[in-house]
Structures are given as structure tokens and as C-alpha cells.
Design a protein around this motif. Structure first.
Motif, short mmCIF file in Angstrom:
data_model
loop_
_atom_site.label_atom_id
_atom_site.label_comp_id
_atom_site.label_asym_id
_atom_site.label_seq_id
_atom_site.Cartn_x
_atom_site.Cartn_y
_atom_site.Cartn_z
N THR A 197 0.88 -1.35 0.08
CA THR A 197 -0.02 0.02 -0.07
C THR A 197 0.80 1.19 -0.01
O THR A 197 0.60 2.20 -0.55
N LEU A 221 -4.11 0.83 6.84
CA LEU A 221 -3.83 0.79 5.32
C LEU A 221 -4.37 2.20 5.08
O LEU A 221 -3.74 2.85 4.37
N SER A 225 -1.82 5.16 3.95
CA SER A 225 -1.93 5.99 2.40
C SER A 225 -2.26 7.41 2.83
O SER A 225 -1.79 8.33 2.04
N THR A 255 -6.60 -0.88 -2.57
CA THR A 255 -5.94 -1.77 -1.60
C THR A 255 -7.15 -2.34 -0.75
O THR A 255 -8.23 -1.69 -0.65
#
Length: 280
Positions: A197, A221, A225, A255
Motif C-alpha cells: 500500500t 492501510l 495512504s 487496496t
């Protein structure tokens, strides 16, 4: 993307039990994904959100991928339930590490969310010696620590955050700690997905993260990001996607968390492709 080994194993074990005609109550959600939980309920798997055997009417109980405390395991055995144990291998390692550290006289510091079922379960293996600290600031750490300290992380944390936590702990309490044992129980599948990611975030200007809003690894995640400066949206279902998100963006990344089924990912990708075609 999609199910990690531990989640796939847990779901397969539940489906196998249902197919064999077993009536099963899971002690909490098998995995933190509403679609998966709903699918299992449709085949007769009952969820006890209290994560205890209280009120269970089936002959068999299932321990979820997040695990349970030692006392809960003992209660299951005492009451004679059949048991399907889907505890993730990394969570099991964390539980055993906590137990062994406690038996060796260590105070165990767990770096994790005190309200997360995995962390609650691990605390229950610390024999009364566990302390949960939620972030790297060490807020909530007692003023006094015994000289022997063990450190464990919630399995879904990033390696960078865990390393920073340990470094901050040593810098703050080097005068108190004479023996430190750090046990790395981080999930390698989660760690790999975090790295992927992070790499993807370097190539896109919009990221869609697919997974349960109550899934710790999925939320991490999304945080990764965002930390890379990418406009990021986390969705649990394809219906949450908004067309306006994509205006002004050229490259979109997708993702997904370790408890996200392939069908959810595929639905999101199909929806994004349709939006892109409409806005072209």
C-alpha cells in the motif's frame, strides 16, 4: 489483496462446520467484516457479540481469529462445549509469549488498542501482569515500572510504529528497566500488504481502501495512504463510493484489508471502472 491465510482458514472452518450440520456460536465476529459475518449467519452460524459463553445455546462454540482470554478457554472446557479454534497463528504466538513472560516474572506491555478483541484476549494471558498502551506517546504508562519488562504489539501494527514505540519506551524508562524482552508477533501478511500500500501510494493520487470500518488492519492501510499525502477513502461496501471522489484525479489505487473477501474488492473495482468510463 483479500483474505490472508488466517482469515481464509477461519472462514473455511466455519463453513465446514455448517456443512457438517453443526450448530455453532462464535464468541464475537469471526473476522471484522460485515459481509463475511452476514454470509456465515445465513448458513446458521450464530454470533455472540459478548465474546463469552454466557447465554450460548449451541453445543459447539468457535473461538474467532482474534482469540480469547485464558479464562474464557478454561470456561469453555469446564462447560464441556465442543470447540472450533480459529485463532490466528500470530495471535496465538502473542498469547503464548504473554503467558511465558508472565511466568518468568515480567511485566508485559502491549502496544495496541485496549478495546480491540485481540488485545483484550492477549491481556487475559498475562496473568494479571499486562498493561495496554495505545500509542507511541506512552500515554497511560504507569509512573513506576518493574525492572523486568516484556513488550508485545497488536499483530496488525506497522513495523515502523512498533519500533518507534519500543525506542520511546527505552528512552523514557531506561533508568527503571534492567531487562527488556521484545517479542515480534507482527503478522507478515499484514506487513506485506502495508508495504504494498505504501508503494502504491507513491504512484496514485486517489486511494480506495476496501474493508470493514471495524477492521484494525484495514484502518491502518487507510492511515498509511493518508500519511503519504494521498486522498483516501475507506469503504466497506461498494454502495459507499461517491462519483465526486474521482473528479480531478488521474490515477486511482485500490487496496484491501486482510478480512476483505475477493467479491467485495471485485465489486469496487468494477464500480470504479464504470465511474471512470462515465467521466471520460
Amino acid at each position: 489483496m483479500g483474505f490472508c491465510f488466517g482469515v481464509r482458514r477461519a472462514v473455511d472452518m466455519m463453513l465446514e462446520a455448517s456443512a457438517d450440520g453443526h450448530r455453532v456460536t462464535t464468541l464475537g465476529q469471526v473476522v471484522h467484516n460485515p459481509q463475511v459475518v452476514s454470509d456465515l449467519e445465513r448458513v446458521g452460524i450464530v454470533v455472540n457479540e459478548r465474546r463469552t459463553t454466557e447465554g450460548v445455546s449451541t453445543d459447539t462454540v468457535a473461538i474467532t481469529a482474534h482469540g480469547v482470554s485464558e479464562s474464557t478457554v478454561e470456561t469453555i472446557e469446564e462447560r464441556g462445549f465442543g470447540v472450533i479454534d480459529t485463532t490466528c497463528q500470530f495471535v496465538k504466538r502473542s498469547q503464548l509469549a504473554a503467558m511465558h513472560l508472565a511466568e518468568a516474572g515480567f511485566t508485559i506491555i502491549i502496544f495496541g488498542d485496549p478495546d480491540h478483541p485481540e488485545v483484550k484476549g492477549v491481556v487475559g494471558w498475562c496473568r494479571g501482569r499486562g498493561i495496554t498502551i495505545p500509542d507511541e506517546s506512552l500515554e497511560g504508562l504507569p509512573a513506576y515500572l518493574p525492572s523486568k519488562v516484556g513488550v508485545i504489539s497488536q499483530t496488525t501494527h506497522t513495523p515502523e510504529r512498533f519500533a518507534k514505540f519500543v525506542a520511546n519506551l527505552m528512552e523514557a524508562r531506561i533508568d527503571q528497566i534492567t531487562e527488556l524482552r521484545v517479542v515480534n508477533v507482527l503478522c507478515n501478511a499484514t506487513t506485506s500488504q502495508q508495504a504494498a500500500t505504501r508503494d502504491l501510494a507513491q504512484e496514485v493520487d486517489l486511494m480506495i481502501v476496501v474493508g470493514g470500518h471495524n477492521s484494525a488492519n484495514t484502518c491502518h492501510l487507510a492511515d498509511l495512504s493518508k500519511a503519504n499525502g494521498v486522498d483516501t477513502h475507506q469503504v466497506e461496501r461498494v454502495s459507499e463510493i461517491e462519483d465526486d471522489w474521482f473528479k480531478g484525479h488521474e490515477k486511482v489505487g485500490v487496496t484491501a484489508g486482510a478480512s476483505t473477501p475477493d467479491s467485495s474488492i471485485d465489486a469496487v473495482v468494477t464500480r470504479i471502472e464504470a465511474i471512470a468510463a462515465a467521466q471520460a
